[in-house]
Design an enzyme around this catalytic site. Structure first.
Site, PDB file in Angstrom:
ATOM      1  N   SER A  62      14.493   4.898   6.063  1.00 31.10           N
ATOM      2  CA  SER A  62      13.897   4.980   4.713  1.00 31.10           C
ATOM      3  C   SER A  62      12.446   4.518   4.707  1.00 31.10           C
ATOM      4  CB  SER A  62      14.704   4.107   3.741  1.00 31.10           C
ATOM      5  OG  SER A  62      14.422   2.745   3.984  1.00 31.10           O
ATOM      6  N   CYS A  63      11.812   4.692   3.522  1.00 36.26           N
ATOM      7  CA  CYS A  63      10.399   4.310   3.385  1.00 36.26           C
ATOM      8  C   CYS A  63      10.225   2.816   3.170  1.00 36.26           C
ATOM      9  CB  CYS A  63       9.791   4.996   2.176  1.00 36.26           C
ATOM     10  SG  CYS A  63       9.847   6.755   2.301  1.00 36.26           S
ATOM     11  N   ASP A  64      11.320   2.117   2.907  1.00 37.52           N
ATOM     12  CA  ASP A  64      11.217   0.707   2.540  1.00 37.52           C
ATOM     13  C   ASP A  64      10.839  -0.154   3.740  1.00 37.52           C
ATOM     14  OD1 ASP A  64      11.907  -1.999   1.749  1.00 37.52           O
ATOM     15  OD2 ASP A  64      12.862  -1.034   0.026  1.00 37.52           O
TER      16      ASP A  64
END
Ligand SMILES: Cc1ncc(COP(=O)(O)O)c(C=O)c1O
Length: 390
Positions: free
Chosen positions: A341-343
Site C-alpha cells: 500500500s501507499c501508507d
C-alpha cells in the site's frame, strides 16, 4: 589466537532456509504450489494442524483444548479441529456462529475475552454457551443481566516478559480484586467457576507459566477460605512457534506445566483448560508473495511485495519478526521489506538478509498461519491472501 567471525546475515538466512526446507520436506504435496500464478496466497496444512492438536493432547492429557478461533477462523480449520473433539474459545457472535455451524455443541465453547459486547453475551447464552471470563465488576453486572446462571472465571494479571506479543496490560486483575469479583458474581446469582491467565502470545519464557500457575493457586486457596469452591483452571494461550529463532517446544512446555500443577495444586482442579491459537496453526502456514519493486533509499535497500501489514501481516507492526526465504544464490545484503500500500506505516520488516531479489521473484514467509488472514483488509484495494489447503 584465531578470531571466530560469525556472519550474522548468513546465520539468519540459513535459519530461514532450513525452516523453508523442513516445512516442505514434511509436505511434499506442497511442492507443485510454490510458484502460483496469483499471489499473495497462504497455504495451510490441515494434517499439520491435526498433528499439533494431537501433540498437545498427548503431552497434556488431563487438559482440555479450546482452540482460540481468533488465530485463524477459516471454516476448514474449525471443521478438522471439531472432528477431533476440540473445544473452542470465541470472542464474537461471528466466531461462535462459525463454530456452531460445524455441529459443535455449546458445551464445547468458552469465551475468555474479559470484556464482551452485550449483544454477543446475549447471543452466546441463548445458544447455550454459559462460561465467560470476567475481570471487572461491570462485566459481572452485564452477565447477571442477560446470562443469569452462567459460570464465570476470573482473569488474573501475570507478567508477559519474554512474550513477543504481550497482552497483560489490557486485561487481568490481582488476586484480591479477583476474589472480590468472584464473590460479587456469587451475590449476583452467577456461578464462580474458575480462574484464567494469559502468559502473552508467542511466549518463550517458562517463568510466565510459573507465575501464572502460582498466582492461580494462591487465588484458589483464598477463594476456598471465602467459601468459593472453584472447579476450573484455564492456562490461556501463549504456546510459541518458530519464526526467526527456535521456539520452546510443546513437549517442554507441557513437561514444565505438569510439574507446576503438581507443585501448586496438590489436589488437581476438577477441570483443566488451555486455549492455544498460534501454537496450533502458526507454523502450519506459509505465505507466498511476489516482489513488485526495488529501490535504494539513502543507504537502505528496499524491496516491495504484493501484500503488507494491512493485507495480512499486521503482526509485523508489533513484536512478530517473520522468517523470509528467497530461492536465489548470491551475496547476502540487508533489505527493508515494504508492503504493497501507499501508507508509510506499511513496512513488513527491516534488516532482512537476502540474496538480491528481482521484480517477480517469489518471497516465502514462514509460520504465517496465525493472526494473518484474520486481520487482513482490502486497504487501497489490494487483495487479502487467498487461503489454500494443498
Ligand atoms: C483470551 C485469549 N485466549 C487465547 C488466546 C490465544 O493466544 P495464543 O495465540 O498466544 O495461543 C488469546 C490471544 O489473544 C486470548 O486473548
Amino acid at each position: 589466537m584465531v578470531e571466530e567471525v560469525v556472519d550474522r546475515r548468513r546465520v539468519q538466512f540459513e535459519f530461514a532456509k532450513r525452516s523453508f526446507e523442513a516445512f516442505l520436506s514434511e509436505r511434499e504435496r506442497f511442492l507443485p504450489y510454490l510458484k502460483p500464478q496469483v499471489t499473495p496466497v497462504l497455504y495451510m496444512d490441515l494434517e499439520g494442524i491435526k498433528s499439533r492438536y494431537i501433540e498437545l493432547r498427548y503431552h497434556l492429557p488431563q487438559v482440555k483444548v479450546y482452540y482460540a478461533v481468533k488465530a485463524n477462523d477459516h471454516p476448514e480449520i474449525i471443521r478438522v479441529l471439531a472432528e477431533l473433539g476440540s473445544g473452542f474459545e470465541v470472542a464474537s457472535s461471528e466466531e461462535l456462529r462459525r463454530v456452531l455451524e460445524m455441529g459443535v455443541s455449546p458445551d464445547r465453547v468458552i469465551s475468555s475475552n474479559p470484556v464482551k459486547p452485550m449483544d454477543f453475551i446475549e447471543y452466546a447464552y441463548s445458544k447455550g454457551v454459559d462460561r465467560f471470563a470476567v475481570d471487572s465488576f461491570t462485566e459481572v453486572d452485564k452477565l447477571a443481566k442477560v446470562a443469569k446462571r452462567s459460570r464465570v472465571y476470573v482473569r488474573l494479571v501475570v507478567p508477559n516478559e519474554g512474550s513477543d506479543w504481550p497482552l497483560s496490560k489490557k486485561f487481568g486483575v490481582d488476586v484480591n480484586t479477583a476474589l472480590d469479583i468472584l464473590e460479587y458474581a456469587r451475590e449476583k446469582g452467577l456461578i464462580p467457576y474458575g480462574v484464567t491467565f494469559h502468559v502473552g502470545s508467542q511466549c518463550n519464557n517458562y517463568r510466565n507459566w510459573f507465575i501464572g500457575i502460582r498466582t492461580a493457586a494462591e487465588l484458589w486457596s483464598k477463594a476456598k477460605e471465602r467459601g468459593l469452591r472453584l472447579q476450573m483452571l484455564n492456562l490461556g494461550g501463549g504456546i510459541p512457534v518458530r519464526y526467526t529463532y527456535e521456539a520452546l517446544s510443546v513437549e517442554d512446555i507441557a513437561y514444565y506445566v505438569r510439574g507446576l500443577l503438581q507443585k501448586f495444586f496438590p489436589s488437581m482442579p476438577h477441570e483443566l483448560q488451555i486455549e492455544p491459537g498460534r501454537g496450533i496453526v502458526g507454523d502450519q502456514g506459509i505465505m507466498v508473495t511476489r516482489v513488485i519493486g526495488k529501490a535504494r533509499r539513502g543507504n537502505e535497500n528496499w524491496i516491495y511485495i504484493d501484500t503488507g501489514v494491512f493485507n495480512g501481516l499486521a503482526e509485523a507492526l508489533g513484536g512478530i519478526r517473520y522468517a523470509f526465504y528467497l530461492d536465489r544464490e548470491g551475496e547476502l545484503e540487508e533489505w527493508t521489506i515494504g508492503g504493497v500500500s501507499c501508507d508509510s506505516m506499511d513496512v513488513v520488516a527491516r534488516s532482512v538478509p537476502l540474496p538480491e531479489p528481482e521484480v517477480g521473484d517469489y518471497l516465502y514467509i514462514l509460520s504465517a498461519g496465525a493472526y494473518t488472514t484474520v486481520y487482513a483488509a482490502n486497504f487501497n484495494g489490494f487483495p487479502v491472501p487467498q487461503v489454500v489447503f494443498p
